[in-house]
Scaffold this motif. Structure first.
Motif, PDB file in Angstrom:
ATOM      1  N   HIS A  15       0.832  -1.212   0.000  1.00 32.42           N
ATOM      2  CA  HIS A  15       0.000   0.000   0.000  1.00 32.42           C
ATOM      3  C   HIS A  15       0.867   1.262   0.000  1.00 32.42           C
ATOM      4  N   ILE A 117     -11.748   1.751  -0.486  1.00 32.85           N
ATOM      5  CA  ILE A 117     -11.025   1.600   0.773  1.00 32.85           C
ATOM      6  C   ILE A 117      -9.790   2.480   0.748  1.00 32.85           C
ATOM      7  N   ASP A 118      -9.701   3.363   1.742  1.00 36.14           N
ATOM      8  CA  ASP A 118      -8.530   4.218   1.915  1.00 36.14           C
ATOM      9  C   ASP A 118      -8.239   5.046   0.677  1.00 36.14           C
ATOM     10  N   ASP A 119      -9.289   5.573   0.038  1.00 33.77           N
ATOM     11  CA  ASP A 119      -9.189   6.443  -1.126  1.00 33.77           C
ATOM     12  C   ASP A 119      -8.234   5.892  -2.187  1.00 33.77           C
ATOM     13  N   VAL A 130     -12.143   4.503   5.753  1.00 28.32           N
ATOM     14  CA  VAL A 130     -10.849   4.758   6.376  1.00 28.32           C
ATOM     15  C   VAL A 130     -10.265   3.414   6.805  1.00 28.32           C
ATOM     16  N   ASP A 131      -9.197   2.996   6.140  1.00 29.16           N
ATOM     17  CA  ASP A 131      -8.616   1.671   6.341  1.00 29.16           C
ATOM     18  C   ASP A 131      -8.126   1.491   7.775  1.00 29.16           C
ATOM     19  N   GLU A 132      -8.438   0.323   8.357  1.00 32.26           N
ATOM     20  CA  GLU A 132      -7.974  -0.123   9.664  1.00 32.26           C
ATOM     21  C   GLU A 132      -8.615   0.609  10.836  1.00 32.26           C
ATOM     22  N   ASN A 186      -7.938   7.999  14.583  1.00 34.03           N
ATOM     23  CA  ASN A 186      -6.940   7.075  14.060  1.00 34.03           C
ATOM     24  C   ASN A 186      -7.189   5.630  14.435  1.00 34.03           C
TER      25      ASN A 186
END
Length: 217
Positions: A15, A117-119, A130-132, A186
Motif C-alpha cells: 500500500h 477503501i482508503d481512497d 478509512v482503512d484499519e 486514528n
C-alpha cells in the motif's frame, strides 16, 4: 484435503505508491497420514540452527493438538469463517463484505457497498472507507467503520459512521459522529453499548496524544 503437489502462495500488499505486491510461493505435499514423529524425525540429526527453524512447526503442531482436544465436541472447524472487506483495484469506488472459510478458503460475497477503501482512486468526489479504523461490537454483532463523505474536502476528517452486521454484511445503521469536533480518528475500540473509545492525535503545540470517548449515536 490431500495432494501430492500443491502450492501455497502468500501475497503482501505494501500500500505504498509505486510499490508492487510481493508474491512468495512454496511447493508442498499434504497427507492425512503424516504423523508428528515423521514430521520431526530429522530433529536429532540436524544442526542447532536447523532445529531452531523447526520451532514454529513444533508450536503449530502443539496448538493443533490443543484445539483438537478442547473443541472436538463443540466446534466444527469446517463451519468457521472470517469476515471482512475485499477490495478490487479495478473497482476503486466499490468494496465487498465477504466471508472466508478457514479450512477450504472458499469465499462468499455477503454484500456490496458503493465506497472504496482508503481512497484508492485518488479522486476528489468519491466516498471511501478509512482503512484499519474498525471496531467490533460482539454484543450487537456489528462491525463499525468510518467513511469519508464525498461532499467533504480531503482536508476534512472522516465522520460518517456505518454499522454493518458482522456475519451477514447488512447495513444496520449509518449516521454522522455525534457532536464531532473535527479531530481525525486514528483508531476505534468498542467500549460500551453504542460507545467507542476513539484514539486521536490532537494537533497542538505540545504534540500531546489523548484517548477520548466519543458517542456515535
Amino acid at each position: 484435503m490431500e495432494c501430492d503437489h500443491c502450492v501455497i502462495r502468500a501475497r503482501y500488499d505494501a500500500h505504498k505508491p509505486g510499490e508492487s505486491p510481493f508474491l512468495q510461493c512454496a511447493d508442498i505435499k499434504i497427507s492425512k497420514g503424516a504423523k508428528k514423529s515423521d514430521t520431526l524425525k530429522l530433529l536429532s540429526a540436524e544442526s542447532k540452527t536447523d532445529q531452531q527453524k523447526l520451532v514454529p512447526l513444533k508450536r503449530a503442531l502443539k496448538l493443533k493438538k490443543y484445539y483438537e482436544q478442547r473443541y472436538k465436541s463443540n466446534l466444527k472447524m469446517e463451519d468457521t469463517k472470517l469476515y471482512g472487506f475485499a477490495y478490487n483495484p479495478f473497482q476503486p469506488h466499490s468494496s465487498h463484505y465477504i466471508s472466508v472459510s478457514v479450512v477450504t478458503g472458499a469465499t462468499q460475497m455477503l454484500n456490496s457497498f458503493a465506497f472504496g477503501i482508503d481512497d484508492p482512486s485518488g479522486g476528489r468526489d468519491s466516498i471511501f472507507m478509512v482503512d484499519e479504523v474498525v471496531a467490533i461490537d460482539n454484543g450487537r454483532n456489528t462491525t463499525t467503520i468510518l467513511l469519508h463523505d464525498a461532499a467533504s474536502s480531503r482536508e476534512v476528517a472522516a465522520k460518517v459512521v456505518y454499522s454493518i452486521g458482522s456475519q451477514n454484511g447488512s447495513l444496520v445503521q449509518t449516521s454522522d459522529i455525534f457532536q464531532y469536533d473535527g479531530v481525525p480518528i486514528n483508531g476505534l475500540s468498542w467500549y460500551h453499548d453504542k460507545l467507542y473509545a476513539a484514539f486521536r492525535i490532537v494537533p497542538n503545540n505540545n504534540g500531546n496524544i489523548i484517548l477520548s470517548i466519543t458517542k456515535y449515536f
